[in-house]
Motif scaffolding. Structure first.
Motif, PDB file in Angstrom:
ATOM      1  N   ASP A 117     -25.001  58.877  15.021  1.00  0.00           N
ATOM      2  CA  ASP A 117     -25.699  59.017  13.742  1.00  0.00           C
ATOM      3  C   ASP A 117     -27.070  58.349  13.759  1.00  0.00           C
ATOM      4  N   ARG A 267     -14.998  69.601  16.176  1.00  0.00           N
ATOM      5  CA  ARG A 267     -15.669  68.862  15.105  1.00  0.00           C
ATOM      6  C   ARG A 267     -15.553  67.368  15.396  1.00  0.00           C
ATOM      7  N   ARG A 310     -24.637  69.902  13.896  1.00  0.00           N
ATOM      8  CA  ARG A 310     -24.762  68.558  13.341  1.00  0.00           C
ATOM      9  C   ARG A 310     -25.867  67.790  14.061  1.00  0.00           C
ATOM     10  N   THR A 312     -27.391  65.239  16.088  1.00  0.00           N
ATOM     11  CA  THR A 312     -26.929  64.154  16.945  1.00  0.00           C
ATOM     12  C   THR A 312     -27.981  63.884  18.002  1.00  0.00           C
TER      13      THR A 312
END
Length: 386
Positions: A117, A267, A310, A312
């Motif tokens: 993150d 995921r 996502r 990253t």
């Protein structure tokens, strides 16, 4: 000296969004003198004049006259100092009771999430304690803690420290008799070697370990396929950089076969470390095309990469930089700038660590007579040198 001075003055002036005439008005230095300095025609400019220019530009005088490059902010300094101390001065006296090993594993999982993150400030606070705890846990957990630590060190370009900690991680993984964990450490070690441009060593390591763990695709687990696939991707990355496109293509095809068997990226970060699947391979195909100086092919291949991935620091953000580079190589600055602006909002801590991002921004700025506010904001964010 005068030529370098002129280039520096022009660069800072453009960064500040000023014309030569505006700088002259703000500094009380004639526009004709500013023009001559920037064109390299004056090598006798007085220091007082340069200081007035620096004051008007709001920059240090050394930014104009030239000084030793300043150290990157915190990247090799204080932010990770405690982590480096924990690596270099281990504390085997840190006791971890057998029943507490599960708590250490949970802390590791939380640290991995912080890493992916891009929350480096928080990660820097928890990583030293994890490194200390790694001295008193099982070999497999120690290997995973040290692999994460090594990845952080590679990401922040602390390469000597990265080498030491990854060597320890590999030794711990091999002591655990878990071949896949050892191979996972090798994937990260290959990343370090790629950064160091030691392409033949990457090739040797990746092929050796891929041979050791080569799965039967029809019956292999996702973990086996993912680890094998990542080794092949590292080998392909080394080959394309070493001007061996045929070898790169061969390894990419095997990685694609593994990705098809996995079917889709899971995921989250299952099995501890990272994700692997068709999207990963699609992004690495784009990267190889960019390295091979085929930006048109890279942009065509980019259409095969699923949207909505996502953010990253592993794959997607690097992929976007590759797409930005392809656009710049084809003289399309606007979409390249849009990508950098997007990343500055979505993955700012990651972006400022990327040498490629800084190089792309420097290319963008170098092509402009005047800079947009967004360009100046990005240049300040990424500590682009004057």
């Amino acid at each position: 000296m005068s030529g370098d001075l002129g280039q520096r003055l022009q660069s800072v002036r453009k960064r500040r969004g000023l014309t030569q005439r505006e700088l002259a008005a703000n500094s009380a230095v004639s526009v004709s003198l500013i023009r001559k300095i920037e064109q390299g025609e004056r090598d006798d400019t007085r220091i007082e004049t340069l200081r007035r220019l620096a004051v008007a530009l709001g920059c240090p005088l050394t930014a104009l006259i030239g000084a030793a490059p300043r150290a990157p902010e915190s990247r090799d300094g204080e932010l990770w100092a405690a982590t480096r101390r924990a690596i270099d001065a281990p504390r085997p006296d840190v006791a971890v009771e057998p029943h507490a090993e599960e708590a250490v594993a949970e802390s590791l999982a939380a640290a991995v999430r912080l890493y992916h993150d891009n929350r480096y400030e928080l990660l820097a606070r928890v990583l030293p304690d994890l490194v200390d705890a790694s001295e008193s846990v099982s070999p497999v957990l120690r290997a995973r803690i040290l692999q994460l630590t090594g990845s952080v060190m590679v990401q922040t370009r602390q390469l000597g420290t990265a080498r030491r900690v990854l060597d320890h991680a590999l030794a711990a993984a091999q002591a655990s008799d878990d071949l896949l964990d050892a191979a996972s450490v090798v994937v990260t070690l290959c990343w370090l070697l790629l950064v160091e441009r030691r392409f033949q060593q990457v090739d040797d390591l990746a092929i050796d370990w891929a041979d050791r763990i080569e799965p039967r695709i029809s019956t292999a687990t996702d973990r086996e396929l993912s680890t094998w696939g990542w080794l092949l991707l590292r080998g392909s990355a080394a080959a394309i950089r070493d001007n061996r496109p045929d070898d790169a293509d061969d390894m990419m095809r095997f990685a694609q076969a593994a990705a098809v068997a996995v079917k889709r990226e899971p995921r989250g970060y299952q099995d501890y470390w990272t994700v692997f699947g068709p999207a990963t391979v699609a992004m690495k195909r784009v990267e190889n095309a960019v390295i091979d100086d085929r930006p048109d092919l890279a942009l065509r291949l980019a259409h095969d990469v699923p949207t909505g991935l996502r953010p990253t620091s592993d794959n997607r953000n690097r992929h976007l930089l590759d797409v930005a580079r392809a656009h710049l190589d084809l003289a399309r600055p606007d979409p390249a700038l849009d990508i950098l602006i997007r990343l500055s909002g979505e993955a700012r801590p990651w972006l400022i660590e990327q040498r490629l991002a800084k190089d792309l921004l420097a290319r963008l700025i170098g092509r402009r007579r005047t800079l947009t506010p967004e360009m100046r904001t990005l240049a300040d964010l990424m500590h682009l040198e004057y």
